[in-house]
Design a protein around this motif. Structure first.
Motif, PDB file in Angstrom:
ATOM      1  N   ALA A 141       0.840  -1.210   0.000  1.00  0.00           N
ATOM      2  CA  ALA A 141       0.000   0.000   0.000  1.00  0.00           C
ATOM      3  C   ALA A 141       0.865   1.247   0.000  1.00  0.00           C
ATOM      4  O   ALA A 141       0.579   2.229  -0.727  1.00  0.00           O
ATOM      5  N   ALA A 142       1.941   1.224   0.792  1.00  0.00           N
ATOM      6  CA  ALA A 142       2.857   2.366   0.838  1.00  0.00           C
ATOM      7  C   ALA A 142       3.566   2.560  -0.498  1.00  0.00           C
ATOM      8  O   ALA A 142       3.720   3.688  -0.980  1.00  0.00           O
ATOM      9  N   MET A 143       3.961   1.443  -1.128  1.00  0.00           N
ATOM     10  CA  MET A 143       4.637   1.518  -2.431  1.00  0.00           C
ATOM     11  C   MET A 143       3.717   2.084  -3.503  1.00  0.00           C
ATOM     12  O   MET A 143       4.094   2.959  -4.276  1.00  0.00           O
ATOM     13  N   GLN A 144       2.481   1.597  -3.528  1.00  0.00           N
ATOM     14  CA  GLN A 144       1.533   2.072  -4.541  1.00  0.00           C
ATOM     15  C   GLN A 144       1.192   3.550  -4.339  1.00  0.00           C
ATOM     16  O   GLN A 144       0.997   4.282  -5.310  1.00  0.00           O
ATOM     17  N   LYS A 145       1.159   3.991  -3.079  1.00  0.00           N
ATOM     18  CA  LYS A 145       0.851   5.387  -2.781  1.00  0.00           C
ATOM     19  C   LYS A 145       1.915   6.318  -3.374  1.00  0.00           C
ATOM     20  O   LYS A 145       1.594   7.307  -4.042  1.00  0.00           O
ATOM     21  N   VAL A 146       3.203   5.985  -3.148  1.00  0.00           N
ATOM     22  CA  VAL A 146       4.259   6.871  -3.643  1.00  0.00           C
ATOM     23  C   VAL A 146       4.437   6.747  -5.149  1.00  0.00           C
ATOM     24  O   VAL A 146       4.783   7.735  -5.819  1.00  0.00           O
ATOM     25  N   LEU A 147       4.183   5.561  -5.703  1.00  0.00           N
ATOM     26  CA  LEU A 147       4.262   5.415  -7.161  1.00  0.00           C
ATOM     27  C   LEU A 147       3.192   6.251  -7.855  1.00  0.00           C
ATOM     28  O   LEU A 147       3.438   6.848  -8.914  1.00  0.00           O
ATOM     29  N   LYS A 148       2.026   6.325  -7.250  1.00  0.00           N
ATOM     30  CA  LYS A 148       0.954   7.155  -7.803  1.00  0.00           C
ATOM     31  C   LYS A 148       1.362   8.629  -7.812  1.00  0.00           C
ATOM     32  O   LYS A 148       1.043   9.366  -8.746  1.00  0.00           O
ATOM     33  N   MET A 149       2.078   9.045  -6.764  1.00  0.00           N
ATOM     34  CA  MET A 149       2.530  10.443  -6.678  1.00  0.00           C
ATOM     35  C   MET A 149       3.452  10.818  -7.837  1.00  0.00           C
ATOM     36  O   MET A 149       3.449  11.954  -8.302  1.00  0.00           O
ATOM     37  N   VAL A 150       4.270   9.853  -8.286  1.00  0.00           N
ATOM     38  CA  VAL A 150       5.253  10.151  -9.341  1.00  0.00           C
ATOM     39  C   VAL A 150       4.809   9.626 -10.713  1.00  0.00           C
ATOM     40  O   VAL A 150       5.608   9.569 -11.654  1.00  0.00           O
ATOM     41  N   ASN A 151       3.540   9.228 -10.820  1.00  0.00           N
ATOM     42  CA  ASN A 151       2.952   8.800 -12.105  1.00  0.00           C
ATOM     43  C   ASN A 151       3.652   7.577 -12.713  1.00  0.00           C
ATOM     44  O   ASN A 151       3.955   7.537 -13.910  1.00  0.00           O
ATOM     45  N   ILE A 152       3.899   6.582 -11.862  1.00  0.00           N
ATOM     46  CA  ILE A 152       4.465   5.298 -12.317  1.00  0.00           C
ATOM     47  C   ILE A 152       3.434   4.208 -12.047  1.00  0.00           C
ATOM     48  O   ILE A 152       2.845   4.152 -10.968  1.00  0.00           O
ATOM     49  N   GLN A 153       3.217   3.333 -13.041  1.00  0.00           N
ATOM     50  CA  GLN A 153       2.257   2.255 -12.886  1.00  0.00           C
ATOM     51  C   GLN A 153       2.717   1.252 -11.817  1.00  0.00           C
ATOM     52  O   GLN A 153       3.905   0.874 -11.792  1.00  0.00           O
ATOM     53  N   SER A 165      13.489   4.495 -18.525  1.00  0.00           N
ATOM     54  CA  SER A 165      14.247   5.640 -19.040  1.00  0.00           C
ATOM     55  C   SER A 165      14.848   6.417 -17.872  1.00  0.00           C
ATOM     56  O   SER A 165      14.534   6.167 -16.704  1.00  0.00           O
ATOM     57  N   GLY A 166      15.709   7.395 -18.192  1.00  0.00           N
ATOM     58  CA  GLY A 166      16.347   8.190 -17.146  1.00  0.00           C
ATOM     59  C   GLY A 166      15.346   8.957 -16.300  1.00  0.00           C
ATOM     60  O   GLY A 166      15.450   8.993 -15.072  1.00  0.00           O
ATOM     61  N   GLY A 167      14.345   9.547 -16.960  1.00  0.00           N
ATOM     62  CA  GLY A 167      13.327  10.294 -16.224  1.00  0.00           C
ATOM     63  C   GLY A 167      12.497   9.400 -15.318  1.00  0.00           C
ATOM     64  O   GLY A 167      12.166   9.779 -14.187  1.00  0.00           O
ATOM     65  N   GLN A 168      12.162   8.203 -15.807  1.00  0.00           N
ATOM     66  CA  GLN A 168      11.408   7.259 -14.988  1.00  0.00           C
ATOM     67  C   GLN A 168      12.225   6.795 -13.785  1.00  0.00           C
ATOM     68  O   GLN A 168      11.708   6.683 -12.681  1.00  0.00           O
ATOM     69  N   ARG A 169      13.515   6.565 -13.994  1.00  0.00           N
ATOM     70  CA  ARG A 169      14.370   6.135 -12.878  1.00  0.00           C
ATOM     71  C   ARG A 169      14.459   7.211 -11.806  1.00  0.00           C
ATOM     72  O   ARG A 169      14.411   6.901 -10.617  1.00  0.00           O
TER      73      ARG A 169
END
Length: 338
Positions: A141-153, A165-169
Motif C-alpha cells: 500500500a505504501a509503495m503504490q501510494k508513492v508510485l501514484k505520486m510520481v505517475n508510475i504504474q 528511461s532516465g526520467g522514470q528512474r
C-alpha cells in the motif's frame, strides 16, 4: 511572511567538513581539504532552499553532512523536533536511524541509485522492512501510494532498473525517498543527468509533491535557471563558504556579491538579438587545501581592495529583508576607510 514568523526546521551553525590528506605508511595527516568551511544557515519549514556554486564549492558535501552521510569536523546541525532543537551530529546509531525517517536524499545519478540486479519491488520493499512496516499488505500500500505520486504504474515494480528511461528512474528514486514520509528532501542535482524536456516534467512533479506533503527541499544544483524556477531562497557558495543568501527574486534582480554577478551573467538568454554582457572571471580557483588569506575570492574579484587580501568578510544584511552578503564592498566601515 517575515523571517521571524517562519518556522525553522534546520539550524546549521559554524559547520565544517574537512577531509584529511595523509602521507606515508603511517598515514600521517599533512593537510585537509576544506570542503565545507564554517557555514551557518537557517532552513525554514516548507521552503525550497537552493544551493548553487561552481563544481567543487562544497554544496554537495554540505547536503551530505546535513544528512549525516559525511561526518562533520566541527559545528552543529540542529533539527527541529516539535519545537525542541537537537544536534544530529551528536546522535547515536539509534537516534540517527530515527532521524533518517525525517530527512531523505535524492541523488544525482538515477542510474547508480538503483541496484541493477534487483527488481524495483525489492528496492522499494527493503527500506519499508527496515523501518518497521511488517506486513506485506502495508508495504505494498505504501509503495503504490508513492508510485501514484510520481505517475508510475504499480505493475512496473516487477521490472528491473534497465527497463526504465532516465526520467522514470529519477521519479522512482524520488518515490523511494518518499516511502517513509519524510519532512525534508535533500536533492543533490536531481535533474542534471536528464534531458531538458524531462527535467521540466520532474521539476513540476517535485513542486506538486511538495505542495501535497508540505515538504522542505534543499535543492542543490549548478543550473541557475533550474534553481531560479524551484527556489524560494538561494544560497551561493564559493570554496566551502556562503558568500550570499537572498530571496530568489531579489538575488536574480539585484545580486550583490561579484561572484554571484558573474554566475548570473553566464545564464544564456533565449534571444539571438539580445546579446548579454558576460562577466568573465580571471585567475584560477584557489585550492581548498591551501586557501588564500582574507576573502577566498579576492584573486578573481574585479573589485578587490587591499583589505580583501587579509581580512575575511563577515556576513552583512543588505538590500531587502533577509538579503545577506559576505563582501567588504558593502561594509560601511571599510567604505569610509578606503
Amino acid at each position: 511572511m517575515s523571517a521571524e514568523k517562519k518556522e525553522v526546521i534546520f539550524k546549521i551553525e559554524n559547520l565544517k567538513t574537512w577531509f584529511p590528506i595523509t602521507k606515508g605508511a603511517f598515514k600521517k595527516v599533512v593537510g585537509h581539504v576544506k570542503a565545507v568551511d564554517d557555514v551557518s544557515l537557517d532552513v525554514y519549514k516548507g521552503e525550497t532552499l537552493g544551493i548553487v556554486g561552481e563544481s567543487g564549492c562544497g554544496k554537495s558535501t554540505l547536503g551530505k553532512t546535513v544528512m549525516m552521510l559525511e561526518k562533520p569536523t566541527d559545528g552543529k546541525v540542529l533539527y527541529n523536533y516539535d519545537g525542541e532543537f537537537k544536534d544530529v551530529t551528536k546522535f547515536n546509531k539509534h537516534e540517527t536511524f530515527e532521524f533518517r525517517k525525517k530527512v531523505q536524499m535524492v541523488f544525482q545519478d538515477p542510474y547508480s541509485a538503483l541496484n541493477p540486479q534487483k527488481k524495483i519491488y525489492t528496492s522499494f520493499e527493503e527500506p519499508l522492512k527496515v523501518h518497521g512496516i511488517k506486513t506485506q499488505e502495508e508495504r505494498e500500500a505504501a509503495m503504490q501510494k508513492v508510485l501514484k505520486m510520481v505517475n508510475i504504474q504499480p505493475d512496473y515494480l516487477m521490472r528491473y532498473p534497465h527497463e526504465f528511461s532516465g526520467g522514470q528512474r529519477q521519479r522512482l528514486c524520488i518515490a523511494r525517498a518518499l516511502e517513509v514520509m519524510p519532512d525534508v528532501l535533500i536533492c543533490d542535482e536531481p535533474v542534471s543527468a536528464l534531458d531538458v524536456s524531462i527535467q521540466a516534467q520532474v521539476l513540476n512533479l517535485m513542486k506538486d509533491i511538495q505542495k501535497e506533503l508540505n515538504l522542505t527541499y534543499l535543492f542543490i544544483a549548478h543550473d541557475l535557471s533550474v534553481v531560479q524556477y524551484m527556489s524560494d531562497r538561494i544560497v551561493v557558495m564559493y570554496l566551502g563558504k556562503i558568500v550570499e543568501v537572498a530571496d530568489s527574486k531579489a538575488l536574480y534582480d539585484e545580486p550583490l556579491h561579484p561572484y554571484t554577478k558573474a554566475l548570473l551573467s553566464a545564464i544564456p538568454v533565449p534571444d539571438i538579438h539580445n546579446e548579454k554582457k558576460r562577466q568573465v572571471l580571471e585567475g584560477e580557483v584557489p585550492s581548498p587545501i591551501r586557501k588564500p588569506s582574507g576573502c577566498a575570492f579576492h584573486n578573481r574579484c574585479p573589485n578587490c581592495m587591499e583589505i580583501c587580501k587579509t581580512v575575511d568578510p563577515a556576513m552583512l544584511h543588505r538590500g531587502k529583508e533577509g538579503h545577506m552578503v559576505a563582501c567588504h564592498l558593502y561594509d560601511d566601515k571599510v567604505e569610509r576607510e578606503s
